[in-house]
Design an enzyme around this catalytic site. Structure first.
Site, PDB file in Angstrom:
ATOM      1  NE  ARG A 158      -6.619  -2.689 -20.106  1.00  0.00           N
ATOM      2  CZ  ARG A 158      -6.940  -2.361 -21.224  1.00  0.00           C
ATOM      3  NH1 ARG A 158      -6.415  -2.830 -22.344  1.00  0.00           N
ATOM      4  NH2 ARG A 158      -7.881  -1.516 -21.474  1.00  0.00           N
ATOM      5  CG  ASP A 199      -7.053  11.374 -24.698  1.00  0.00           C
ATOM      6  OD1 ASP A 199      -6.349  10.623 -24.571  1.00  0.00           O
ATOM      7  OD2 ASP A 199      -8.260  11.112 -24.524  1.00  0.00           O
ATOM      8  CE1 TYR A 230      -3.856   1.917  -0.180  1.00  0.00           C
ATOM      9  CE2 TYR A 230      -4.716   0.121   1.393  1.00  0.00           C
ATOM     10  CZ  TYR A 230      -4.743   1.454   0.559  1.00  0.00           C
ATOM     11  OH  TYR A 230      -6.237   1.813   0.220  1.00  0.00           O
ATOM     12  CB  THR A 282      -3.060   4.283 -22.253  1.00  0.00           C
ATOM     13  OG1 THR A 282      -2.879   4.294 -23.514  1.00  0.00           O
ATOM     14  CG2 THR A 282      -4.798   4.751 -22.250  1.00  0.00           C
ATOM     15  CD  GLU A 312      -4.163   6.010   0.820  1.00  0.00           C
ATOM     16  OE1 GLU A 312      -5.360   5.784   0.344  1.00  0.00           O
ATOM     17  OE2 GLU A 312      -3.900   6.264   1.910  1.00  0.00           O
ATOM     18  CE  LYS A 346      -5.816   2.926 -26.343  1.00  0.00           C
ATOM     19  NZ  LYS A 346      -5.840   3.149 -24.874  1.00  0.00           N
TER      20      LYS A 346
END
Length: 414
Positions: free
Chosen positions: A241, A206, A60, A232, A62, A235
């Site tokens: 991903r 984008d 974890y 992203t 954060e 691709k």
């Protein structure tokens, strides 16, 4: 018959949960036994998969390196810094956030930095190739902001930059978004920058689809022109991903706060490590050659489909994307997709500009990762055309697809 290589960690899953193991094995076999022409998909390297399945998934984390909300983050801090530094070098960005869980969450964060609910945004309309985050009514973007659409020229299928400029002057948007899920040509980022400057708007690029080509030097880089670039990491980039944001130093803190804590919680450290692996791979000469081969294959695909009677949007492509309408063959896009699926040729349909129905959206990234070149791509295009026209029985095509997939497996044994 394609060789199906079982992922090494699957042995433990077989013992613990054979039901899920069978699903994963079946999907592994499906990918190896068919040809993936979905423009948004690719095959990651075994090294990327190894990072994704690593114990970093347990941590974890954060916050950001050096400022986490949990203890024990010293080593994952190193992994995230490696990812950031590699991405900055790869794209020439002053700042990169690698925590975004997806391209859509990256766009959400960019809007959070530059916009407030109710602001006007100019973006490519969905029928012309805009993404859901560019103002779809069912998406947060369409609910929170006032989107105005620009389209493409009805004859050429190309962006009319004079039309974009006129729309920007008429509506005075707070931000302009450039980017598409199906536009096969390079975007003129300098022209968008000039339009944004003229009307006092922010520019958001984008670049989810072309960013891998940018990494390989096969497409123009939006980073010098846009206030924020959203992308992203899968691709053409061939990573896990996920998403990322690139910006100048003046927006760095605001971008980071927009990702955490404003739009999402703990970072997925295994995914960030896998992103770092992909960025390292993308910085190599081999990836540069790969990116240019992706484009060469796409151009062959577009030309062959046009010769076979398809209407190819814009008459060709500069990227990995091809948008082809089977209507001249007397077949609807959705019908064509179904026929092709039964032959093991997996692809998407996409809206065609100006309400002309749905066309086939194809991409060459995965085929190229498998090692295919122009000759194999042309063979795939002829197969595809025969199945769509009905000249070739899908069962016969299926055997040829298996033969080709077996010759170029996504994960060769050994």
């Amino acid at each position: 018959m394609p060789v199906i290589t079982e992922p090494a960690p699957l042995a433990a899953l077989r013992r613990q949960d054979p039901e899920l193991a069978e699903v994963i094995l079946a999907e592994t076999a499906r990918q190896a036994d068919s040809l993936q022409l979905i423009a948004a998909e690719n095959f990651t390297s075994p090294a990327v998969l190894a990072a994704l399945g690593s114990p970093l998934a347990n941590k974890y984390a954060e916050g950001y390196p050096g400022a986490r909300h949990h203890g024990g983050c010293e080593l994952v801090d190193v992994a995230e810094r490696i990812a950031i530094d590699r991405a900055k070098a790869l794209f020439g960005a002053e700042h990169v956030n690698v925590q975004a869980h997806s391209g859509s969450s990256a766009v959400l964060a960019a809007y959070a930095v530059l916009l407030r609910p109710g602001d006007t945004v100019l973006a490519m309309g969905l029928p012309s190739g805009g993404h859901l985050t560019h103002g779809a009514p069912g998406n947060f973007s369409g609910r929170w902001f006032d989107f105005v659409a620009y389209g493409v020229d009805p004859e050429s299928g190309l962006i009319d930059y004079d039309e974009v400029h006129a729309a920007a002057r008429a509506h005075r948007p707070k931000a302009i978004v450039c980017g598409s899920i199906s536009y096969p040509r390079h975007i003129d980022y300098a022209a968008f920058r000039a339009i944004a400057d003229d009307v006092g708007a922010h520019l958001i690029a984008d670049a989810a689809h072309p960013i891998g080509l940018v990494a390989g030097g096969a497409a123009p880089n939006p980073v010098p022109y846009a206030d924020i670039v959203c992308a992203t990491t899968h691709k053409v980039l061939r990573g896990p991903r996920g998403g990322m944001l690139l910006c100048g130093a003046e927006l760095a803190d605001r971008v980071d706060r927009a990702v955490f804590p404003f739009t999402q919680g703990g970072a997925q450290m295994h995914t960030i490590a896998a992103k770092a692996v992909a960025f390292g791979e993308a910085a190599t000469p081999a990836f540069n050659g790969y990116a240019h081969q992706v484009v060469a294959n796409a151009r062959v695909l577009a030309a062959t489909l046009a010769a076979q009677g398809f209407a190819v949007t814009t008459g060709g492509t500069d990227t990995h994307l091809v948008l082809a309408d089977p209507a001249p063959l007397g077949v609807l896009g959705q019908v064509a997709r179904g026929r092709l699926a039964s032959a093991g040729l997996v692809l998407d349909t996409c809206a065609l500009p100006h309400g002309e129905g749905r066309g086939l959206r194809l991409g060459t990234a995965a085929l190229t990762t498998q090692g295919m070149g122009e000759a194999q791509t042309a063979r795939v295009a002829v197969l595809l055309s025969g199945v769509v026209r009905g000249d070739l029985d899908p069962r016969a095509a299926r055997e040829e697809v298996r033969e080709l997939a077996g010759e170029f497996p996504p994960y060769p044994a050994g």
